[in-house]
Design a protein around this motif. Structure first.
Motif, PDB file in Angstrom:
ATOM      1  N   ALA A  49       0.833  -1.201   0.000  1.00 14.72           N
ATOM      2  CA  ALA A  49       0.000   0.000   0.000  1.00 14.72           C
ATOM      3  C   ALA A  49       0.870   1.255   0.000  1.00 14.72           C
ATOM      4  O   ALA A  49       1.928   1.283   0.628  1.00 14.72           O
ATOM      5  CB  ALA A  49      -0.903  -0.008   1.228  1.00 14.72           C
ATOM      6  N   VAL A  50       0.389   2.250  -0.722  1.00 18.41           N
ATOM      7  CA  VAL A  50       1.082   3.541  -0.782  1.00 18.41           C
ATOM      8  C   VAL A  50       0.249   4.543  -0.004  1.00 18.41           C
ATOM      9  O   VAL A  50      -0.935   4.721  -0.269  1.00 18.41           O
ATOM     10  CB  VAL A  50       1.233   4.020  -2.245  1.00 18.41           C
ATOM     11  CG1 VAL A  50       1.889   5.391  -2.293  1.00 18.41           C
ATOM     12  CG2 VAL A  50       2.009   3.003  -3.064  1.00 18.41           C
ATOM     13  N   ASN A  51       0.878   5.175   0.974  1.00 23.19           N
ATOM     14  CA  ASN A  51       0.196   6.199   1.769  1.00 23.19           C
ATOM     15  C   ASN A  51       0.784   7.566   1.434  1.00 23.19           C
ATOM     16  O   ASN A  51       1.996   7.749   1.524  1.00 23.19           O
ATOM     17  CB  ASN A  51       0.366   5.929   3.271  1.00 23.19           C
ATOM     18  CG  ASN A  51      -0.346   4.672   3.688  1.00 23.19           C
ATOM     19  OD1 ASN A  51      -1.521   4.497   3.381  1.00 23.19           O
ATOM     20  ND2 ASN A  51       0.356   3.784   4.360  1.00 23.19           N
ATOM     21  N   ILE A  52      -0.085   8.471   1.047  1.00 22.48           N
ATOM     22  CA  ILE A  52       0.343   9.836   0.767  1.00 22.48           C
ATOM     23  C   ILE A  52       0.167  10.648   2.050  1.00 22.48           C
ATOM     24  O   ILE A  52      -0.927  10.698   2.618  1.00 22.48           O
ATOM     25  CB  ILE A  52      -0.482  10.462  -0.384  1.00 22.48           C
ATOM     26  CG1 ILE A  52      -0.431   9.580  -1.642  1.00 22.48           C
ATOM     27  CG2 ILE A  52      -0.007  11.885  -0.655  1.00 22.48           C
ATOM     28  CD1 ILE A  52       0.933   9.424  -2.265  1.00 22.48           C
ATOM     29  N   LYS A  53       1.250  11.253   2.484  1.00 21.04           N
ATOM     30  CA  LYS A  53       1.247  12.021   3.742  1.00 21.04           C
ATOM     31  C   LYS A  53       1.878  13.384   3.520  1.00 21.04           C
ATOM     32  O   LYS A  53       2.662  13.579   2.581  1.00 21.04           O
ATOM     33  CB  LYS A  53       2.069  11.291   4.820  1.00 21.04           C
ATOM     34  CG  LYS A  53       1.581   9.920   5.162  1.00 21.04           C
ATOM     35  CD  LYS A  53       0.408   9.995   6.082  1.00 21.04           C
ATOM     36  CE  LYS A  53       0.026   8.581   6.529  1.00 21.04           C
ATOM     37  NZ  LYS A  53      -1.149   8.539   7.320  1.00 21.04           N
ATOM     38  N   LYS A  54       1.577  14.293   4.414  1.00 23.84           N
ATOM     39  CA  LYS A  54       2.218  15.602   4.416  1.00 23.84           C
ATOM     40  C   LYS A  54       3.708  15.405   4.693  1.00 23.84           C
ATOM     41  O   LYS A  54       4.082  14.625   5.576  1.00 23.84           O
ATOM     42  CB  LYS A  54       1.590  16.483   5.500  1.00 23.84           C
ATOM     43  CG  LYS A  54       2.183  17.843   5.607  1.00 23.84           C
ATOM     44  CD  LYS A  54       1.517  18.628   6.725  1.00 23.84           C
ATOM     45  CE  LYS A  54       2.259  19.942   6.902  1.00 23.84           C
ATOM     46  NZ  LYS A  54       1.754  20.693   8.053  1.00 23.84           N
ATOM     47  N   MET A  55       4.549  16.097   3.930  1.00 26.82           N
ATOM     48  CA  MET A  55       5.986  16.007   4.153  1.00 26.82           C
ATOM     49  C   MET A  55       6.348  16.739   5.443  1.00 26.82           C
ATOM     50  O   MET A  55       5.945  17.879   5.646  1.00 26.82           O
ATOM     51  CB  MET A  55       6.753  16.618   2.983  1.00 26.82           C
ATOM     52  CG  MET A  55       8.265  16.495   3.125  1.00 26.82           C
ATOM     53  SD  MET A  55       9.192  17.460   1.888  1.00 26.82           S
ATOM     54  CE  MET A  55       8.630  16.714   0.365  1.00 26.82           C
TER      55      MET A  55
ATOM     56  N   ILE B 205       3.243   5.393  -8.334  1.00 26.71           N
ATOM     57  CA  ILE B 205       3.460   6.309  -7.208  1.00 26.71           C
ATOM     58  C   ILE B 205       3.474   7.760  -7.688  1.00 26.71           C
ATOM     59  O   ILE B 205       2.888   8.637  -7.052  1.00 26.71           O
ATOM     60  CB  ILE B 205       4.759   5.934  -6.459  1.00 26.71           C
ATOM     61  CG1 ILE B 205       4.539   4.589  -5.754  1.00 26.71           C
ATOM     62  CG2 ILE B 205       5.174   7.025  -5.477  1.00 26.71           C
ATOM     63  CD1 ILE B 205       5.758   3.997  -5.110  1.00 26.71           C
ATOM     64  N   GLY B 206       4.111   8.019  -8.811  1.00 21.86           N
ATOM     65  CA  GLY B 206       4.122   9.377  -9.363  1.00 21.86           C
ATOM     66  C   GLY B 206       2.710   9.863  -9.654  1.00 21.86           C
ATOM     67  O   GLY B 206       2.373  11.019  -9.383  1.00 21.86           O
TER      68      GLY B 206
END
Length: 178
Positions: A3-9, A94-95
């Motif tokens: 799984a790919v989780n997009i989070k705040k950097m 992912i991109g």
């Protein structure tokens, strides 16, 4: 794939983000930059609301961010996009996830136009942006030298359909009856 989780950097992500950036620089097809800046410089040059990372098993697999294109207020809704995916994670979508998420965040924060400058040799990035709705608006020929070689740049943009849209642009015009 995991799984790919997009989070705040967060600042804690910086070393991994910097390494991915440096790997992108090493390809010779990602940027004119020759080395990644230190955190403080990078932090100053990127918009605070639009910095994200893609995490796979809590490891940074990619990042994306926006930077202002101008300090003039008339361009306050225009930003340049950066998307980098770590070697070993490229070609896995992912991109695409980073770009889609960044587009949403940009619109939530009043950005009406995103732009990107991509080397013609970076066909994967060109395809990624076009699939996300960016359109090619031109080619800058020999815009800069890299390793003593003139390089071209393809300029792309994506105009929001919900931010910076005048009310009358959304009005349907009914043709007059004959």
């Amino acid at each position: 794939m995991e799984a790919v989780n997009i989070k705040k950097m967060e600042p804690a992500h910086w070393e991994a983000v910097k390494e991915i950036y440096e790997n992108g620089i090493a390809t010779g097809h990602a940027t004119f930059e020759t080395k990644a800046p230190e955190w403080e410089k990078w932090d100053r040059e990127h918009l605070k609301f639009a910095r994200i990372v893609a995490l796979v098993k809590d490891k940074v697999a990619g990042w994306a961010a926006l930077s202002a294109v101008s300090g003039r207020c008339v361009y306050g809704g225009v930003a340049e996009i950066s998307v980098y995916v770590a070697e070993g994670y490229r070609g896995l979508g992912i991109g695409k996830k980073l770009l889609e998420n960044l587009i949403i965040q940009s619109e939530e924060n009043g950005i009406w136009t995103l732009q990107a400058g991509i080397f013609p040799e970076n066909t994967a990035s060109l395809k990624l942006h076009e699939k996300a709705g960016f359109r090619i608006i031109g080619k800058r020929e020999k815009i800069g030298k890299m390793n003593n070689v003139w390089r071209d740049s393809i300029i792309l943009e994506k105009r929001s359909r919900i931010v910076g849209v005048d009310e009358k642009e959304n009005t349907i015009k009914i043709p007059e009856q004959m």
